[in-house]
Design an enzyme around this catalytic site. Structure first.
Site, PDB file in Angstrom:
ATOM      1  N   PHE A   1      35.780  51.549  26.883  1.00 43.16           N
ATOM      2  CA  PHE A   1      35.547  50.837  28.133  1.00 43.16           C
ATOM      3  C   PHE A   1      36.034  49.401  27.980  1.00 43.16           C
ATOM      4  O   PHE A   1      35.394  48.592  27.313  1.00 43.16           O
ATOM      5  CB  PHE A   1      34.049  50.862  28.452  1.00 43.16           C
ATOM      6  CG  PHE A   1      33.682  50.226  29.757  1.00 43.16           C
ATOM      7  CD1 PHE A   1      33.767  50.949  30.934  1.00 43.16           C
ATOM      8  CD2 PHE A   1      33.237  48.921  29.804  1.00 43.16           C
ATOM      9  CE1 PHE A   1      33.408  50.374  32.146  1.00 43.16           C
ATOM     10  CE2 PHE A   1      32.879  48.335  31.006  1.00 43.16           C
ATOM     11  CZ  PHE A   1      32.965  49.060  32.179  1.00 43.16           C
TER      12      PHE A   1
ATOM     13  N   ALA B   1      39.288  49.638  39.778  1.00 37.74           N
ATOM     14  CA  ALA B   1      38.363  50.103  38.743  1.00 37.74           C
ATOM     15  C   ALA B   1      37.516  51.283  39.214  1.00 37.74           C
ATOM     16  O   ALA B   1      37.166  52.157  38.420  1.00 37.74           O
ATOM     17  CB  ALA B   1      37.467  48.955  38.293  1.00 37.74           C
TER      18      ALA B   1
ATOM     19  N   HIS C   1      30.142  43.666  46.880  1.00 36.60           N
ATOM     20  CA  HIS C   1      31.170  44.631  46.472  1.00 36.60           C
ATOM     21  C   HIS C   1      31.301  44.703  44.951  1.00 36.60           C
ATOM     22  O   HIS C   1      31.423  45.785  44.369  1.00 36.60           O
ATOM     23  CB  HIS C   1      32.502  44.244  47.123  1.00 36.60           C
ATOM     24  CG  HIS C   1      33.591  45.232  46.899  1.00 36.60           C
ATOM     25  ND1 HIS C   1      34.627  45.003  46.020  1.00 36.60           N
ATOM     26  CD2 HIS C   1      33.809  46.458  47.430  1.00 36.60           C
ATOM     27  CE1 HIS C   1      35.433  46.050  46.029  1.00 36.60           C
ATOM     28  NE2 HIS C   1      34.965  46.938  46.868  1.00 36.60           N
TER      29      HIS C   1
ATOM     30  N   PHE D   1      44.518  46.623  40.678  1.00 34.80           N
ATOM     31  CA  PHE D   1      43.859  45.492  41.321  1.00 34.80           C
ATOM     32  C   PHE D   1      43.604  44.414  40.272  1.00 34.80           C
ATOM     33  O   PHE D   1      43.224  44.719  39.155  1.00 34.80           O
ATOM     34  CB  PHE D   1      42.543  45.943  41.969  1.00 34.80           C
ATOM     35  CG  PHE D   1      42.023  44.978  42.986  1.00 34.80           C
ATOM     36  CD1 PHE D   1      42.567  44.929  44.256  1.00 34.80           C
ATOM     37  CD2 PHE D   1      41.004  44.107  42.661  1.00 34.80           C
ATOM     38  CE1 PHE D   1      42.097  44.032  45.198  1.00 34.80           C
ATOM     39  CE2 PHE D   1      40.519  43.207  43.588  1.00 34.80           C
ATOM     40  CZ  PHE D   1      41.071  43.161  44.863  1.00 34.80           C
TER      41      PHE D   1
ATOM     42  N   GLU E   1      38.402  53.794  40.824  1.00 34.54           N
ATOM     43  CA  GLU E   1      39.159  55.044  40.695  1.00 34.54           C
ATOM     44  C   GLU E   1      39.378  55.488  39.246  1.00 34.54           C
ATOM     45  O   GLU E   1      39.866  56.587  38.998  1.00 34.54           O
ATOM     46  CB  GLU E   1      40.505  54.915  41.397  1.00 34.54           C
ATOM     47  CG  GLU E   1      40.421  54.836  42.909  1.00 34.54           C
ATOM     48  CD  GLU E   1      40.007  53.468  43.446  1.00 34.54           C
ATOM     49  OE1 GLU E   1      39.449  53.430  44.554  1.00 34.54           O
ATOM     50  OE2 GLU E   1      40.233  52.443  42.762  1.00 34.54           O
TER      51      GLU E   1
ATOM     52  N   ALA F   1      39.669  45.039  35.781  1.00 35.21           N
ATOM     53  CA  ALA F   1      39.074  43.717  35.965  1.00 35.21           C
ATOM     54  C   ALA F   1      38.389  43.668  37.324  1.00 35.21           C
ATOM     55  O   ALA F   1      39.043  43.796  38.354  1.00 35.21           O
ATOM     56  CB  ALA F   1      40.134  42.631  35.859  1.00 35.21           C
ATOM     57  N   VAL F   2      37.077  43.515  37.282  1.00 33.53           N
ATOM     58  CA  VAL F   2      36.290  43.363  38.499  1.00 33.53           C
ATOM     59  C   VAL F   2      35.721  41.947  38.463  1.00 33.53           C
ATOM     60  O   VAL F   2      34.977  41.600  37.545  1.00 33.53           O
ATOM     61  CB  VAL F   2      35.149  44.404  38.579  1.00 33.53           C
ATOM     62  CG1 VAL F   2      34.434  44.309  39.917  1.00 33.53           C
ATOM     63  CG2 VAL F   2      35.687  45.815  38.360  1.00 33.53           C
ATOM     64  N   ILE F   3      36.102  41.146  39.441  1.00 34.96           N
ATOM     65  CA  ILE F   3      35.717  39.736  39.465  1.00 34.96           C
ATOM     66  C   ILE F   3      34.768  39.502  40.638  1.00 34.96           C
ATOM     67  O   ILE F   3      35.068  39.879  41.770  1.00 34.96           O
ATOM     68  CB  ILE F   3      36.968  38.838  39.563  1.00 34.96           C
ATOM     69  CG1 ILE F   3      37.892  39.124  38.370  1.00 34.96           C
ATOM     70  CG2 ILE F   3      36.574  37.367  39.623  1.00 34.96           C
ATOM     71  CD1 ILE F   3      39.273  38.514  38.486  1.00 34.96           C
TER      72      ILE F   3
END
Length: 156
Positions: free
Chosen positions: A114, A57, A89, A23, A59, A81-83
């Site tokens: 990390f 992320a 969410h 993702f 998972e 990458a979590v945006i």
């Protein structure tokens, strides 16, 4: 006082896994390239570097636990990458990925780093994936190399 720290150089026989989320792959692909570049620049062999791709992320901890339970790697570099978007969410995914990686790392006592970006915008993510602020994938791998060497020194 004795100072004990890991050096930023591989022997050349270390087997490393990168776990990366697919993702936001435009970002994570750059993080992976940075990590691979660091690994090779500091003495790693490309044939001893494995890339494990997971959907997102969230998972990463599952894959990390499975990989560490097999005991085949000297270290694992987690990238993602979590945006932030307009819903909560982001908060759930970033928190659970962070806690999950930390919990699994402590459970197995293995070198894990990390490199999951948690940013407020796509622009911030791009900056951290090889433009303005360097490449956080490269930095996560550099930390892993030092951690592997420290792990060896302290008799793990």
């Amino acid at each position: 006082m004795n100072i004990i720290e890991g050096k930023l150089q591989l022997i050349g026989d270390e087997r490393i896994a990168i776990i990366s989320s697919r993702f936001n792959h435009l970002i994570t692909d750059r993080l992976v390239e940075g990590a691979k570049d660091c690994f090779v620049r500091h003495g790693g062999r490309d044939d001893l570097l494995d890339l494990v791709l997971v959907p997102g992320a969230y998972e990463i901890p599952f894959a990390l636990q499975k990989i560490l339970s097999q005991g085949e790697y000297d270290g694992i570099c987690c990238l993602g990458a979590v945006i932030r978007g307009s819903t909560p969410h982001f908060d759930y995914v970033s928190a659970e990925a962070t806690k999950g990686i930390a919990n699994v790392t402590l459970k197995y006592g293995a070198p894990v780093t990390f490199g999951v970006l948690t940013t407020d915008s796509i622009e911030q993510a791009i900056e951290r994936a090889g433009t303005k602020v360097g490449n956080k994938g490269f930095e996560a791998m550099a930390s892993l190399i030092e951690l592997i060497n420290l792990y060896r020194k302290i008799g793990a």
